[in-house]
Design an enzyme around this catalytic site. Structure first.
Site, PDB file in Angstrom:
ATOM      1  CE  LYS A   1      10.787  -4.755  -0.864  1.00  0.00           C
ATOM      2  NZ  LYS A   1       9.424  -4.438  -0.402  1.00  0.00           N
TER       3      LYS A   1
ATOM      4  CD  GLU B   1       7.076  -4.564   4.092  1.00  0.00           C
ATOM      5  OE1 GLU B   1       7.611  -5.682   3.980  1.00  0.00           O
ATOM      6  OE2 GLU B   1       7.051  -3.728   3.162  1.00  0.00           O
TER       7      GLU B   1
ATOM      8  NE  ARG C   1       3.317  -0.090  -0.736  1.00  0.00           N
ATOM      9  CZ  ARG C   1       3.567  -1.231  -1.325  1.00  0.00           C
ATOM     10  NH1 ARG C   1       2.664  -1.791  -2.098  1.00  0.00           N
ATOM     11  NH2 ARG C   1       4.739  -1.818  -1.165  1.00  0.00           N
TER      12      ARG C   1
HETATM   13  C1  3PG Z   1       5.549  -4.815  -2.119  1.00  0.00           C
HETATM   14  O1  3PG Z   1       4.572  -4.128  -2.434  1.00  0.00           O
HETATM   15  O2  3PG Z   1       6.463  -4.518  -1.351  1.00  0.00           O
HETATM   16  C2  3PG Z   1       5.591  -6.058  -2.823  1.00  0.00           C
HETATM   17  O3  3PG Z   1       5.400  -5.733  -4.163  1.00  0.00           O
HETATM   18  C3  3PG Z   1       4.513  -7.027  -2.511  1.00  0.00           C
HETATM   19  O4  3PG Z   1       4.442  -7.747  -3.674  1.00  0.00           O
HETATM   20  P1  3PG Z   1       3.279  -8.756  -3.948  1.00  0.00           P
HETATM   21  O5  3PG Z   1       1.988  -7.948  -3.874  1.00  0.00           O
HETATM   22  O6  3PG Z   1       3.549  -9.253  -5.345  1.00  0.00           O
HETATM   23  O7  3PG Z   1       3.362  -9.809  -2.903  1.00  0.00           O
END
Ligand code: 3PG
Length: 217
Positions: A138, A50, A54
């Site tokens: 999710k 994924e 961003r």
């Molecule tokens: C995301 O950004 O989709 C999730 O917040 C990833 O979360 P994490 O950085 O806590 O794994």
């Protein structure tokens, strides 16, 4: 886990979730990192990737992985609009993950042929996603929004929904989520630390991916 999914066929959200216990959530700031990073994850046994929308480079990174790493299945994360879904599909993404849910995003993903994992954090959001035909969701942000206890509570009324908890999930707590019957896989950014990426430490990323093979669904 030995997968039966062809890397070229259309996917369902369930197939995306069932391929491995963890879907890495990836933030890429440099297109040059995309291909070696994807190869490093695949070498560690993780191929559903994924790439979050961003950064300005995200779409070019998706394009590079789709073109140059056929063993990987690249998806787009942080899909928040119809335009995001369209550009992700154009770039070669095979699935989409969204941090929340709107019918517009759900319809856009269907229109462009992207399997979608819609993000939810409340019962009402689950019901809206279900109304639109989405039953693989999710749970985001998982730890902050109630963690495993929340998923246990949801397993009663939402007995027909399966989840990928993401947000605050780590190698240490992933097992607790994966032990729940309504959890198919987890998502997390810990497989692709920013410092490893910046240093080009692909071996470390392969090791982090390989470490997840001890996790069982
Ligand atoms: C995301 O950004 O989709 C999730 O917040 C990833 O979360 P994490 O950085 O806590 O794994």
């Amino acid at each position: 886990m030995t997968s039966t999914i062809s890397t070229n066929a259309g996917l369902t959200a369930l197939q995306v979730m069932q391929d491995a216990p963890v879907i890495p959530v990836i933030v890429l700031n440099d297109v040059a990192h995309a291909v070696p990073m994807a190869r490093a994850l695949v070498a560690g046994g993780v191929r559903m990737l994924e790439v979050t929308l961003r950064t300005p480079q995200a779409l070019a990174c998706i394009e590079a992985i789709a073109r140059e790493v056929p063993e990987a299945v690249v998806g787009a994360g942080t899909v928040r609009s119809r335009a995001d879904a369209q550009s992700a599909a154009r770039a070669g993404a095979r699935f989409a993950v969204s941090p929340g849910y709107t019918s517009a995003v759900g319809q856009a993903c269907r229109d462009v042929g992207l399997a979608l994992l819609p993000g939810v954090a409340t019962g009402s959001e689950i019901m809206m996603a279900q109304e639109d035909g989405f039953t693989e969701l999710k749970f985001f942000p998982a730890m902050q929004a109630g963690g495993p206890a929340m998923l246990k509570a949801w397993s009663g009324p939402f007995f027909d929904v399966r989840f990928c908890p993401t947000g605050g999930v780590s190698l240490q707590n992933a097992g607790e989520f994966l032990a729940l019957p309504n959890v198919v896989c987890v998502g997390g950014s810990w497989l692709v630390p920013a410092d490893a990426m910046a240093a080009g430490d692909w071996k470390r990323i392969t090791q982090l991916a390989a470490d997840t093979s001890s996790l069982r669904k």
